[in-house]
Write a protein that holds these residues in place. Structure first.
Motif, PDB file in Angstrom:
ATOM      1  N   ALA A  56       0.864  -1.010  -0.030  1.00 59.35           N
ATOM      2  CA  ALA A  56       0.009   0.027  -0.018  1.00 59.35           C
ATOM      3  C   ALA A  56       0.911   1.096  -0.032  1.00 59.35           C
ATOM      4  N   PHE A  57       0.622   2.195  -0.973  1.00 61.25           N
ATOM      5  CA  PHE A  57       1.418   3.382  -1.130  1.00 61.25           C
ATOM      6  C   PHE A  57       0.602   4.387  -0.415  1.00 61.25           C
ATOM      7  N   LEU A  58       0.815   5.065   0.713  1.00 61.67           N
ATOM      8  CA  LEU A  58       0.158   5.935   1.158  1.00 61.67           C
ATOM      9  C   LEU A  58       0.468   7.525   0.911  1.00 61.67           C
ATOM     10  N   GLY A  59       1.534   7.712   0.106  1.00 61.69           N
ATOM     11  CA  GLY A  59       1.643   8.848  -0.467  1.00 61.69           C
ATOM     12  C   GLY A  59       2.037   9.967   0.899  1.00 61.69           C
ATOM     13  N   GLN A  60       1.794  11.085   0.774  1.00 65.23           N
ATOM     14  CA  GLN A  60       2.408  12.219   1.769  1.00 65.23           C
ATOM     15  C   GLN A  60       1.255  12.202   2.930  1.00 65.23           C
ATOM     16  N   ARG A  61       1.645  11.731   4.076  1.00 61.65           N
ATOM     17  CA  ARG A  61       0.931  11.620   5.324  1.00 61.65           C
ATOM     18  C   ARG A  61       1.584  12.731   6.444  1.00 61.65           C
ATOM     19  N   ARG A  62       0.566  12.951   7.194  1.00 62.68           N
ATOM     20  CA  ARG A  62       1.000  13.963   8.597  1.00 62.68           C
ATOM     21  C   ARG A  62       2.064  13.091   9.412  1.00 62.68           C
ATOM     22  N   GLU A  63       3.200  13.573   9.938  1.00 58.15           N
ATOM     23  CA  GLU A  63       3.858  12.753  10.804  1.00 58.15           C
ATOM     24  C   GLU A  63       3.295  12.241  12.034  1.00 58.15           C
ATOM     25  N   GLU A  64       2.630  13.184  12.526  1.00 63.45           N
ATOM     26  CA  GLU A  64       1.593  13.107  13.706  1.00 63.45           C
ATOM     27  C   GLU A  64       0.587  11.317  13.501  1.00 63.45           C
ATOM     28  N   GLU A  65       0.424  11.404  12.085  1.00 60.41           N
ATOM     29  CA  GLU A  65      -0.381  10.095  12.093  1.00 60.41           C
ATOM     30  C   GLU A  65       0.462   8.631  11.659  1.00 60.41           C
ATOM     31  N   ILE A  66       1.747   8.830  11.858  1.00 59.80           N
ATOM     32  CA  ILE A  66       2.615   7.741  11.657  1.00 59.80           C
ATOM     33  C   ILE A  66       2.414   6.605  12.913  1.00 59.80           C
ATOM     34  N   GLU A  67       2.049   6.952  14.203  1.00 60.24           N
ATOM     35  CA  GLU A  67       1.792   5.708  15.145  1.00 60.24           C
ATOM     36  C   GLU A  67       0.592   5.143  14.810  1.00 60.24           C
TER      37      GLU A  67
END
Length: 199
Positions: A56-67
């Motif tokens: 799955a390629f998620l593209g640009q996501r906010r770093e706060e969403e990583i966890e």
């Protein structure tokens, strides 16, 4: 509108994807094969440590969403799939190639992708592509024809078939959430969360 504008500078982004990692001996075998098979100067072989099957390629996501994304990946660790690699194919299939990849014959990988992909969709982190999932390992990208050109160069010596040992089915026991960092020399993949797959 003012709130959104204020949040943008405070929300750094990361280019993310989820992948099935190959066993180390398979990565090393592909790299050894590639030293001759991917020697055409138009080709830029993928580094051994970067060989994987993208789920799955998620593209640009906010770093706060990583966890939260990592938690979704951990909760959806399906059975470790068997993977059988096939001879290299170019994409697109007609005209000048942009990439060369080894298709992967693996119903288990397709099931794993369906499960983790759907969970990421439900979490709002991923949009499933309309085209069917194609499990594969990208082994080389084609360099541009010239400086500043988007047109791929001509590959005079495309890669040949895999040796028998590399096409034997192997079990893949790890799924990883990666950050993709784009560099002038190519992408660098940084593991953010790794999950051992059961079975």
């Amino acid at each position: 509108m003012a709130v959104v504008a204020e949040e943008r500078p405070k929300s750094p982004r990361a280019r993310l994807f989820v992948a099935l990692d190959l066993p180390d001996e398979l990565r090393e075998g592909i790299a050894a094969w590639g030293r001759d098979a991917l020697a055409d100067p138009a080709l830029r072989p993928v580094a051994p440590e970067s060989l994987h099957v993208t789920l799955a390629f998620l593209g640009q996501r906010r770093e706060e969403e990583i966890e939260e994304i990592a938690a979704v990946v951990r909760r959806n660790a399906g059975p470790a799939p068997w993977v059988e690699l096939l001879d290299p194919e170019q994409r697109p299939s007609r005209g000048r190639a942009k990439v060369y990849a080894l298709p992967a014959l693996s119903p288990g990988t397709e099931a794993l992708q369906a499960g983790v992909g759907q969970a990421l969709v439900e979490g709002g982190f991923f949009t499933q592509e309309k085209r069917p999932f194609w499990p594969h390992v990208t082994v080389a990208r084609v360099r541009p024809e010239g400086r500043g050109s988007r047109r791929p160069a001509v590959v005079s010596e495309p890669p040949g078939k895999l040796p028998g040992g590399l096409s034997e089915a192997r079990i893949c026991r790890r799924m990883t959430l990666y950050r993709s960092e784009l560099k002038p020399t190519g992408a660098r993949y940084v593991p953010l969360a790794q999950v051992k797959l059961p079975g």
